[in-house]
Design a protein around this motif. Structure first.
Motif, mmCIF file in Angstrom:
data_model
loop_
_atom_site.group_PDB
_atom_site.id
_atom_site.type_symbol
_atom_site.label_atom_id
_atom_site.label_comp_id
_atom_site.label_asym_id
_atom_site.label_seq_id
_atom_site.Cartn_x
_atom_site.Cartn_y
_atom_site.Cartn_z
ATOM 1 N N THR A 2 4.316 4.283 -7.531
ATOM 2 C CA THR A 2 5.455 3.684 -8.235
ATOM 3 C C THR A 2 4.908 2.683 -9.261
ATOM 4 O OG1 THR A 2 5.603 1.836 -6.697
ATOM 5 C CG2 THR A 2 6.861 3.814 -6.111
ATOM 6 N N PRO A 3 5.745 2.264 -10.214
ATOM 7 C CA PRO A 3 5.276 1.254 -11.188
ATOM 8 C C PRO A 3 4.764 -0.007 -10.483
ATOM 9 C CG PRO A 3 7.369 2.192 -11.907
ATOM 10 C CD PRO A 3 7.107 2.751 -10.533
ATOM 11 N N ILE A 26 8.466 -10.953 -6.412
ATOM 12 C CA ILE A 26 8.451 -9.582 -5.889
ATOM 13 C C ILE A 26 8.348 -9.601 -4.370
ATOM 14 C CG2 ILE A 26 7.040 -7.481 -5.750
ATOM 15 C CD1 ILE A 26 6.478 -7.843 -8.758
ATOM 16 N N MET A 27 7.459 -10.424 -3.842
ATOM 17 C CA MET A 27 7.238 -10.434 -2.392
ATOM 18 C C MET A 27 8.458 -10.992 -1.644
ATOM 19 S SD MET A 27 4.459 -8.964 -2.584
ATOM 20 C CE MET A 27 4.448 -8.696 -0.837
ATOM 21 N N GLU A 37 0.754 -1.531 -10.472
ATOM 22 C CA GLU A 37 0.460 -2.922 -10.808
ATOM 23 C C GLU A 37 -0.214 -3.623 -9.614
ATOM 24 O OE1 GLU A 37 -0.146 -5.430 -13.375
ATOM 25 O OE2 GLU A 37 0.781 -3.515 -13.954
ATOM 26 N N ALA A 38 0.362 -3.391 -8.416
ATOM 27 C CA ALA A 38 -0.134 -4.074 -7.216
ATOM 28 C C ALA A 38 -1.559 -3.660 -6.886
ATOM 29 C CB ALA A 38 0.785 -3.758 -6.027
ATOM 30 N N ARG A 57 0.830 -1.219 0.000
ATOM 31 C CA ARG A 57 0.000 0.000 0.000
ATOM 32 C C ARG A 57 0.859 1.261 0.000
ATOM 33 N NH1 ARG A 57 -3.378 -3.660 2.473
ATOM 34 N NH2 ARG A 57 -2.348 -3.465 4.485
ATOM 35 N N SER A 58 2.054 1.200 0.579
ATOM 36 C CA SER A 58 2.885 2.395 0.538
ATOM 37 C C SER A 58 3.410 2.616 -0.889
ATOM 38 C CB SER A 58 3.967 2.348 1.624
ATOM 39 O OG SER A 58 5.220 2.086 1.080
ATOM 40 N N GLN A 59 3.661 1.558 -1.625
ATOM 41 C CA GLN A 59 4.023 1.688 -3.048
ATOM 42 C C GLN A 59 2.848 2.259 -3.856
ATOM 43 O OE1 GLN A 59 7.035 0.687 -4.653
ATOM 44 N NE2 GLN A 59 7.863 0.460 -2.594
#
Ligand code: AP5
Ligand code: ZN
Length: 217
Positions: free
Chosen positions: A43-44, A63-64, A48-49, A36-38
């Motif tokens: 951010t890209p 990624i995780m 996506e997330a 959630r901070s991304q």
């Protein structure tokens, strides 16, 4: 302490983890909060997330795993141990975590399942309010903030998560049963696995955790 909390959306991972962090002076790594901070920073990865999270799916294992590896090695708070909230969520993530720890001659000490019926989760999720910067969560009825829609500690506004609606919850639960329940199986035969009744009130759940840590109050 080195431990993980496993449980469905609304089980209480984010409610209990800060208390564990305080008790052991370790880090609390919540992969959902990191994502959630991304999203907030646009951010890209965040863009996506957000799509995946709102649809109740899972962000890719690579990624995780990369995120957790990075945090565990660079976050100074993790020197005192860690509590992982929302990770591992797949068997592949669980295997990677074991590998990561083995490389440092470490092992997990507790894998705790917060066990609760799906039917109880709708009310918890749809009434949740969160303070985005800290990840602190409240509930309109079960755990109301002192002032409406305001974080008790910072006075900043509370928000509702975009995936906290009945529709997205249904999908998150399907994902949980398909991908994360097998993680319970992964730990079940190890000596470190414990299950707690997460339908109890928060103070009772905390007491159950203290028992696991070997304390009775
Ligand atoms: P994430 O943020 O981890 O969401 P989640 O797993 O769905 O869990 P929640 O945060 O909804 O529940 P919680 O157990 O923390 O509940 P809380 O304590 O806040 O992940 C979000 C998304 O990110 C995922 O769907 C996925 O897309 C992605 N993602 C994250 N990690 C990933 C990974 N490793 N791999 C791939 N993708 C990943 O409590 C809920 C509410 O209930 C609150 O209002 C609280 O006040 C209340 N409450 C808590 N305990 C009690 C109680 N005992 N009695 C009454 N009310 C209670
Ligand atoms: Zn959470």
């Amino acid at each position: 302490v080195r431990m993980i909390l496993i449980g469905p959306p609304g089980a209480g991972k984010g409610t209990q983890a800060p208390k564990i962090k305080e008790k052991f002076s370790c880090c609390h790594l919540a992969t959902g909060d990191m994502l959630r901070s991304q999203v907030a920073k646009k951010t890209p990865l965040g863009r996506e997330a957000k799509k995946i999270m709102d649809a109740g799916g899972l962000v890719s294992d690579d990624i995780m795993i990369g995120m957790i590896k990075e945090e565990l090695s660079t976050n100074k708070e993790c020197k005192g141990g860690f509590i992982l909230d929302g990770f591992p969520r797949t068997v592949a993530q669980a295997e990677s975590l074991d590998k990561m720890l083995a490389e440092k001659d470490q092992k997990l000490q507790h894998a705790v399942e917060l066990q609760i019926d799906d039917a109880l989760l709708v009310a918890r999720i749809t009434g949740r309010l969160v303070h985005p910067a800290s990840g602190r969560s409240y509930h309109q009825i079960f755990n109301p903030p002192k002032k409406p829609m305001t974080d008790d500690l910072t006075g900043e506004p509370l928000i509702q998560r975009s995936d906290d609606n009945a529709d997205a919850l249904k999908k998150r639960l399907v994902t949980y049963h398909a991908q994360t329940v097998p993680v319970v199986g992964y730990y079940k035969d190890t000596g470190i696995w414990k299950s707690i009744d997460a339908s109890q009130e928060p103070g009772q759940v905390w007491n159950s955790l203290l028992k696991i840590f070997g304390e009775n109050n």
